[in-house]
Design an enzyme around this catalytic site. Sequence first.
Site, PDB file in Angstrom:
ATOM      1  CE  LYS A   1      -3.353   4.933   0.619  1.00  9.75           C
ATOM      2  NZ  LYS A   1      -1.976   4.406   0.568  1.00  9.75           N
TER       3      LYS A   1
ATOM      4  CG  ASP B   1      -1.812   1.201   1.300  1.00  7.95           C
ATOM      5  OD1 ASP B   1      -2.908   1.133   0.710  1.00  7.95           O
ATOM      6  OD2 ASP B   1      -1.428   2.205   1.935  1.00  7.95           O
TER       7      ASP B   1
ATOM      8  CE1 TYR C   1       1.128   7.712   2.489  1.00  6.16           C
ATOM      9  CE2 TYR C   1       1.367   5.418   1.861  1.00  6.16           C
ATOM     10  CZ  TYR C   1       0.661   6.417   2.498  1.00  6.16           C
ATOM     11  OH  TYR C   1      -0.500   6.097   3.153  1.00  6.16           O
TER      12      TYR C   1
ATOM     13  CG  HIS D   1      -3.972   9.928   0.229  1.00  4.54           C
ATOM     14  ND1 HIS D   1      -2.607   9.859   0.041  1.00  4.54           N
ATOM     15  CD2 HIS D   1      -4.181   9.358   1.440  1.00  4.54           C
ATOM     16  CE1 HIS D   1      -2.031   9.281   1.085  1.00  4.54           C
ATOM     17  NE2 HIS D   1      -2.968   8.985   1.950  1.00  4.54           N
TER      18      HIS D   1
END
Length: 376
Positions: A80, A50, A55, A111
């Site tokens: 996302k 994930d 990120y 998100h």
Amino acid sequence: MVNVPRLKLNTGALMPAIGLGGWGGSTNEERERAWTFMLTALTAGYRLIDTAWIYGTEKATAVAIKKSGIPREDIWITTKLHHQHGPFTEKFFQESLDNLETDYVDLYLMHWPQTSKWVEGVPEPLDEHGDTITTDEWHFSQTWAKMEKLYESGKAKAIGVSNFSIKNLEKLFETAKVVPAVNQVEMHPYLAQQELKDYCDKKGIILTAYAPTGYKQVQTDPTITSLAEKYKASPVQVILSWHIARGVAAVPKSSNEQRQKENLTLLDLDPEDVKRITALDRNQRLCNYASEHGKVWGWTYEQLGCITSQRLIGGIIILLNDYRRESIPVNSVNRPYAVVAHMSNGLLYHVDARIRLAISDFSRDGGSRLPKNILS
């Protein structure tokens, strides 16, 4: 091979119920090195990673998959869309595909429901208070319409949302043609979100929990530790097994190889023990909670739809009791407790007689730590 349960999405796809959280850290070096813990996870038996554009670990995900030697089709990739990128969904979806070195993702999530202001090269534009600057010029329903086209193209095998409340899901359904397959939210025994789960169950939406183990605060709860002793397992194993028993997927993040393996060793909890854990719910957010100015990535709890008056009453009383028991000052860095201070800012100050009574009782026992205007 570890036998991880799979949950059937409304697309018919079977998604691993336990995946690896792909948050890699705040620095570029940490994010570039994230492939190392992702590789150990894949070796241990994980088959879901994930990640997210924000990120900064999509490229690391691609590296880990290549180094693992596991066929791409055997690994579930979730990524996302950043909340700034709604108007440019197609562009940034393709960027994610390029980062991941794949021509499709198994699940693509919006998100957050809010849209932050577009500033070239600044993914998190902040105001003078340090809160994300959001805009009303773009609505998440418009983003969803773009995501539906990605789903139709086959490049996103499933689409879903993240951090959506019942309130915002209802708004989404006013125009949506495709029901989200997944809603990823903060969920752990202190934030069981039963109402949201019941709603999503009725709509055919699978919930995925992030921050699923609740950090040390939940892991050291006496109920959790006693159950860990009963089952001769770790507190984390107990909590992850609770999620699975509820039909919820979870994406714990761990870079420790031994803990990664433990996270895949699930327990068959007694139904009564599942209820005991669920009863720990206190509607307490430990990951994405409001800033000092009452904002979560630019939106208030009211805009996010994650506070109801009844839950608020119970939550505030619990927090007041925690202040008394633990002597936690209002300006503590343990910011979940700062929710009490937010009441005086108007964010949560919808108190009734029970809350005022609790505050009055508390004021006679260390109340000097509360804001002077909390009852104004």
